[in-house]
Motif scaffolding. Sequence first.
Motif, PDB file in Angstrom:
ATOM      1  N   ILE A   1       0.829  -1.107   0.048  1.00  0.00           N
ATOM      2  CA  ILE A   1      -0.058  -0.114  -0.021  1.00  0.00           C
ATOM      3  C   ILE A   1       0.880   1.176  -0.062  1.00  0.00           C
ATOM      4  CG2 ILE A   1      -1.613   1.097   1.381  1.00  0.00           C
ATOM      5  CD1 ILE A   1      -2.981  -1.403   2.382  1.00  0.00           C
ATOM      6  N   SER A   2       1.953   1.133   0.600  1.00  0.00           N
ATOM      7  CA  SER A   2       2.963   2.254   0.634  1.00  0.00           C
ATOM      8  C   SER A   2       3.670   2.511  -0.430  1.00  0.00           C
ATOM      9  CB  SER A   2       3.917   2.151   1.862  1.00  0.00           C
ATOM     10  OG  SER A   2       4.453   1.035   1.917  1.00  0.00           O
ATOM     11  N   GLU A   3       3.558   1.716  -1.566  1.00  0.00           N
ATOM     12  CA  GLU A   3       4.205   1.877  -2.564  1.00  0.00           C
ATOM     13  C   GLU A   3       3.671   2.015  -3.894  1.00  0.00           C
ATOM     14  OE1 GLU A   3       7.828  -1.591  -1.718  1.00  0.00           O
ATOM     15  OE2 GLU A   3       5.942  -2.281  -2.690  1.00  0.00           O
ATOM     16  N   VAL A   4       4.191   2.623  -5.201  1.00  0.00           N
ATOM     17  CA  VAL A   4       3.573   3.017  -6.138  1.00  0.00           C
ATOM     18  C   VAL A   4       4.014   2.086  -7.325  1.00  0.00           C
ATOM     19  CG1 VAL A   4       3.199   4.726  -7.810  1.00  0.00           C
ATOM     20  CG2 VAL A   4       3.442   5.502  -5.467  1.00  0.00           C
ATOM     21  N   ARG A   5       3.195   1.390  -8.203  1.00  0.00           N
ATOM     22  CA  ARG A   5       3.561   0.681  -9.213  1.00  0.00           C
ATOM     23  C   ARG A   5       3.885   1.622 -10.494  1.00  0.00           C
ATOM     24  NH1 ARG A   5       0.385  -1.793 -13.666  1.00  0.00           N
ATOM     25  NH2 ARG A   5      -1.238  -0.421 -12.785  1.00  0.00           N
ATOM     26  N   ILE A   6       5.069   1.532 -11.161  1.00  0.00           N
ATOM     27  CA  ILE A   6       5.380   2.447 -12.137  1.00  0.00           C
ATOM     28  C   ILE A   6       5.512   1.711 -13.420  1.00  0.00           C
ATOM     29  CG2 ILE A   6       6.499   4.093 -10.933  1.00  0.00           C
ATOM     30  CD1 ILE A   6       9.093   3.144 -11.748  1.00  0.00           C
ATOM     31  N   ALA A   7       5.949   0.376 -13.427  1.00  0.00           N
ATOM     32  CA  ALA A   7       6.261  -0.352 -14.648  1.00  0.00           C
ATOM     33  C   ALA A   7       6.307  -1.752 -14.442  1.00  0.00           C
ATOM     34  CB  ALA A   7       7.258   0.032 -15.357  1.00  0.00           C
ATOM     35  N   TYR A   8       6.054  -2.365 -15.720  1.00  0.00           N
ATOM     36  CA  TYR A   8       6.495  -4.052 -15.565  1.00  0.00           C
ATOM     37  C   TYR A   8       7.807  -4.236 -15.504  1.00  0.00           C
ATOM     38  CZ  TYR A   8       1.552  -4.790 -16.260  1.00  0.00           C
ATOM     39  OH  TYR A   8       0.190  -4.669 -16.111  1.00  0.00           O
ATOM     40  N   CYS A   9       8.509  -5.093 -14.958  1.00  0.00           N
ATOM     41  CA  CYS A   9       9.948  -5.316 -14.945  1.00  0.00           C
ATOM     42  C   CYS A   9      10.337  -6.295 -16.051  1.00  0.00           C
ATOM     43  CB  CYS A   9      10.370  -6.083 -13.472  1.00  0.00           C
ATOM     44  SG  CYS A   9      10.467  -4.942 -12.179  1.00  0.00           S
ATOM     45  N   ILE A  10      10.080  -7.595 -15.771  1.00  0.00           N
ATOM     46  CA  ILE A  10      10.405  -8.285 -16.954  1.00  0.00           C
ATOM     47  C   ILE A  10       9.170  -8.904 -17.890  1.00  0.00           C
ATOM     48  CG2 ILE A  10      11.534 -10.702 -17.687  1.00  0.00           C
ATOM     49  CD1 ILE A  10      13.467  -8.867 -16.521  1.00  0.00           C
ATOM     50  N   ARG A  11       8.181  -9.357 -16.946  1.00  0.00           N
ATOM     51  CA  ARG A  11       6.860  -9.939 -17.722  1.00  0.00           C
ATOM     52  C   ARG A  11       5.825  -9.241 -17.046  1.00  0.00           C
ATOM     53  NH1 ARG A  11       9.162 -13.600 -14.311  1.00  0.00           N
ATOM     54  NH2 ARG A  11       7.836 -14.563 -12.886  1.00  0.00           N
ATOM     55  N   PRO A  12       4.509  -9.299 -17.482  1.00  0.00           N
ATOM     56  CA  PRO A  12       3.443  -8.786 -16.789  1.00  0.00           C
ATOM     57  C   PRO A  12       3.398  -9.223 -15.602  1.00  0.00           C
ATOM     58  CG  PRO A  12       2.810  -9.178 -19.094  1.00  0.00           C
ATOM     59  CD  PRO A  12       4.092  -9.950 -18.648  1.00  0.00           C
ATOM     60  N   GLY A  13       3.971 -10.492 -14.906  1.00  0.00           N
ATOM     61  CA  GLY A  13       3.636 -10.809 -13.734  1.00  0.00           C
ATOM     62  C   GLY A  13       4.554 -10.192 -12.543  1.00  0.00           C
TER      63      GLY A  13
END
Length: 69
Positions: free
Chosen positions: A48-60
Amino acid sequence: MKIHLFFFILLFGVTILPARKRFPHYGSVDMRRECAKGNGRCKTECHISEVRIAYCIRPGSLCCLQKYR
């Protein structure tokens, strides 16, 4: 069926090939390294205290950054 193949080859030649020549570095970006440069971590779920910015290697796997208060 031959006409569909012809149009597919034409579309491929007009769109994909020029873009590949113009931006050769686009397909070779290491997202895991870029995430680490931005002080992020690759995880399956962001807290919750983090922001998702992109996918790393694969969509998982997601690149998660800490929120600043």
